[in-house]
Design a protein around this motif. Structure first.
Motif, PDB file in Angstrom:
ATOM      1  N   ARG A   2      -1.424  -2.621  -3.349  1.00 26.47           N
ATOM      2  CA  ARG A   2      -2.433  -1.697  -2.817  1.00 26.47           C
ATOM      3  C   ARG A   2      -1.808  -0.931  -1.659  1.00 26.47           C
ATOM      4  O   ARG A   2      -1.420  -1.518  -0.649  1.00 26.47           O
ATOM      5  CB  ARG A   2      -3.651  -2.501  -2.378  1.00 26.47           C
ATOM      6  N   VAL A   4      -1.902   2.402   1.056  1.00 26.05           N
ATOM      7  CA  VAL A   4      -2.665   3.444   1.743  1.00 26.05           C
ATOM      8  C   VAL A   4      -1.810   4.704   1.861  1.00 26.05           C
ATOM      9  O   VAL A   4      -0.676   4.651   2.354  1.00 26.05           O
ATOM     10  CB  VAL A   4      -3.114   2.978   3.139  1.00 26.05           C
ATOM     11  N   THR A   6      -1.695   8.321   3.616  1.00 24.05           N
ATOM     12  CA  THR A   6      -2.317   8.975   4.771  1.00 24.05           C
ATOM     13  C   THR A   6      -2.072  10.483   4.817  1.00 24.05           C
ATOM     14  O   THR A   6      -2.447  11.136   5.782  1.00 24.05           O
ATOM     15  CB  THR A   6      -1.790   8.342   6.071  1.00 24.05           C
ATOM     16  N   VAL A  27      -4.714   3.981  -2.205  1.00 23.41           N
ATOM     17  CA  VAL A  27      -5.950   4.158  -1.448  1.00 23.41           C
ATOM     18  C   VAL A  27      -5.781   5.449  -0.644  1.00 23.41           C
ATOM     19  O   VAL A  27      -4.938   5.520   0.257  1.00 23.41           O
ATOM     20  CB  VAL A  27      -6.205   2.978  -0.491  1.00 23.41           C
ATOM     21  N   LEU A  29      -6.402   8.011   2.096  1.00 25.65           N
ATOM     22  CA  LEU A  29      -6.984   8.069   3.431  1.00 25.65           C
ATOM     23  C   LEU A  29      -6.346   9.228   4.198  1.00 25.65           C
ATOM     24  O   LEU A  29      -5.583   9.016   5.144  1.00 25.65           O
ATOM     25  CB  LEU A  29      -6.757   6.743   4.169  1.00 25.65           C
ATOM     26  N   PHE A 163     -14.260   3.451   6.551  1.00 26.80           N
ATOM     27  CA  PHE A 163     -13.025   2.721   6.828  1.00 26.80           C
ATOM     28  C   PHE A 163     -13.118   1.285   6.334  1.00 26.80           C
ATOM     29  O   PHE A 163     -12.185   0.759   5.731  1.00 26.80           O
ATOM     30  CB  PHE A 163     -12.708   2.726   8.321  1.00 26.80           C
ATOM     31  N   ARG A 166     -12.763   1.194   2.560  1.00 25.16           N
ATOM     32  CA  ARG A 166     -11.432   1.507   2.038  1.00 25.16           C
ATOM     33  C   ARG A 166     -10.367   0.503   2.474  1.00 25.16           C
ATOM     34  O   ARG A 166      -9.415   0.242   1.740  1.00 25.16           O
ATOM     35  CB  ARG A 166     -11.003   2.903   2.503  1.00 25.16           C
ATOM     36  N   LEU A 167     -10.513  -0.037   3.696  1.00 21.03           N
ATOM     37  CA  LEU A 167      -9.408  -0.798   4.267  1.00 21.03           C
ATOM     38  C   LEU A 167      -9.699  -2.266   4.531  1.00 21.03           C
ATOM     39  O   LEU A 167      -8.769  -3.059   4.642  1.00 21.03           O
ATOM     40  CB  LEU A 167      -8.956  -0.141   5.572  1.00 21.03           C
ATOM     41  N   PRO A 172      -4.936  -3.579   2.394  1.00 20.14           N
ATOM     42  CA  PRO A 172      -3.757  -3.032   1.721  1.00 20.14           C
ATOM     43  C   PRO A 172      -2.510  -3.869   1.991  1.00 20.14           C
ATOM     44  O   PRO A 172      -2.421  -4.565   3.000  1.00 20.14           O
ATOM     45  CB  PRO A 172      -3.617  -1.642   2.347  1.00 20.14           C
ATOM     46  N   VAL A 175       1.280   0.664   3.949  1.00 27.05           N
ATOM     47  CA  VAL A 175       0.776   1.947   4.449  1.00 27.05           C
ATOM     48  C   VAL A 175       1.947   2.914   4.509  1.00 27.05           C
ATOM     49  O   VAL A 175       3.022   2.573   5.030  1.00 27.05           O
ATOM     50  CB  VAL A 175       0.148   1.805   5.853  1.00 27.05           C
ATOM     51  N   PHE A 186      -3.124   7.098  12.785  1.00 25.64           N
ATOM     52  CA  PHE A 186      -3.464   5.910  12.011  1.00 25.64           C
ATOM     53  C   PHE A 186      -3.708   4.709  12.918  1.00 25.64           C
ATOM     54  O   PHE A 186      -4.722   4.006  12.787  1.00 25.64           O
ATOM     55  CB  PHE A 186      -2.364   5.591  11.003  1.00 25.64           C
ATOM     56  N   THR A 200       0.719  -6.282   6.796  1.00 24.84           N
ATOM     57  CA  THR A 200       0.881  -5.103   5.944  1.00 24.84           C
ATOM     58  C   THR A 200       2.228  -4.445   6.193  1.00 24.84           C
ATOM     59  O   THR A 200       2.666  -4.319   7.341  1.00 24.84           O
ATOM     60  CB  THR A 200      -0.246  -4.086   6.238  1.00 24.84           C
TER      61      THR A 200
END
Length: 236
Positions: A2, A4, A6, A27, A29, A163, A166-167, A172, A175, A186, A200
Motif C-alpha cells: 500500500r 501513498v 503525494t 493511495v 493523496l 485523512f 485514507r491513512l 500504508p 510514502v 506531508f 512506513t
C-alpha cells in the motif's frame, strides 16, 4: 504494498497506474494543486528571449492556457530538466529540445555547454515554490536569465476524517515524496493529525527532499539513485 502518492492529481493518477501494474495498491493523496498564471506567461513570451527553460511538465500545461502561437516555433531551443519534461514539451509541439540529467544545476551546465553567450536572455518558465539552483547556477556562469513564474503550487486541504479514512484505516507501507515542499507539507499533516508512520518506508526523490524528513521518521528513509520517478519506484 500500500503506497501513498503525494503528487498533484494529474501526475498522481499516472503514478497510480504504474503502481497497479507493479502489483501495488496506490493511495492518492495530492498535497498541492497548480494555479496557472497565463497572463504572466503571455507577457514574458512577448519579450525577446534566446531560448526557453522548463523544469516541470506543469509549465507546459500552464503554457497551453496562453495565446502562445504555433509559429513561435517550436523551432526555438528549449532546455528541459529531464526526460518527462522533455516528453511534455514534445507533446506541446516543441521540436528543438535539449534534455538535462534531472536537476537544475546540471541543466544550467548543459545550457552553458550548448549555447554561445546569448545576446538575449534565456526565459525560464518557472513555478513557485522552487529550489532556485538553476537560476543561481546560470548567474554564476554569466548567462542572462529572466524568470517568469507562470504557475504556483498551492496546498490542498482535507477534512480530518478524510485523512483517517485514507491513512489510518489501512496504514500504508510506503510514502512517495517528490520535493522538499512536498515532504514538509506531508509531515506537517502527519504531526497535526497525530498519525503514526514509524514503520512506513519514506521514499524520497532527492537528497534535498530527504533533508525535510523529521528525524523520527528517518529509520526507514531511502533516497532514489537519480531524481526521477523510475528511480523512486525502484525503491519499493
Amino acid at each position: 504494498m500500500r503506497v501513498v502518492v503525494t503528487r498533484p492529481e494529474i501526475s498522481a493518477a499516472k503514478t497510480a497506474e504504474r503502481l497497479r501494474l507493479l502489483g501495488h495498491d496506490p493511495v492518492l493523496l495530492p498535497l498541492s494543486k497548480a494555479m496557472h498564471h497565463p497572463q504572466v506567461a503571455t507577457d514574458a513570451l512577448a519579450l525577446p528571449h534566446s531560448a526557453l527553460i522548463v523544469t516541470s511538465a506543469e509549465a507546459l500545461r500552464a503554457l497551453a492556457n496562453t495565446d502562445y502561437s504555433s509559429e513561435i516555433g517550436r523551432n526555438i531551443q528549449l532546455f528541459a530538466v529531464g526526460e518527462k519534461t522533455a516528453t511534455a514539451a514534445n507533446a506541446a509541439g516543441f521540436g528543438n529540445i535539449h534534455i538535462g540529467a534531472g536537476n537544475g544545476t546540471g541543466l544550467a551546465d548543459l545550457i552553458a555547454s550548448t549555447l554561445d553567450k546569448p545576446d538575449l536572455p534565456l526565459l525560464y518558465l518557472a513555478g513557485k515554490p522552487r529550489a532556485g539552483s538553476l537560476e543561481g547556477r546560470l548567474e554564476e556562469l554569466g548567462l542572462p536569465v529572466r524568470v517568469a513564474e507562470i504557475y504556483e503550487m498551492i496546498p490542498v486541504e482535507y477534512p480530518p476524517e478524510e485523512f483517517y479514512e485514507r491513512l489510518r484505516t489501512r496504514p500504508p507501507q510506503a510514502v512517495l515524496l517528490y520535493s522538499r515542499e512536498n515532504a514538509l507539507r506531508f509531515f506537517e499533516i502527519v504531526e497535526r493529525h497525530a498519525l503514526s508512520f514509524t514503520e512506513t518506508k519514506i521514499l524520497c526523490i532527492s537528497t534535498r527532499t530527504a533533508d525535510a524528513v523529521p528525524a523520527a521518521f528517518r529509520a526507514h528513509l531511502r533516497i532514489a539513485e537519480s531524481p526521477d520517478e523510475n528511480a523512486l519506484l525502484a525503491l519499493l
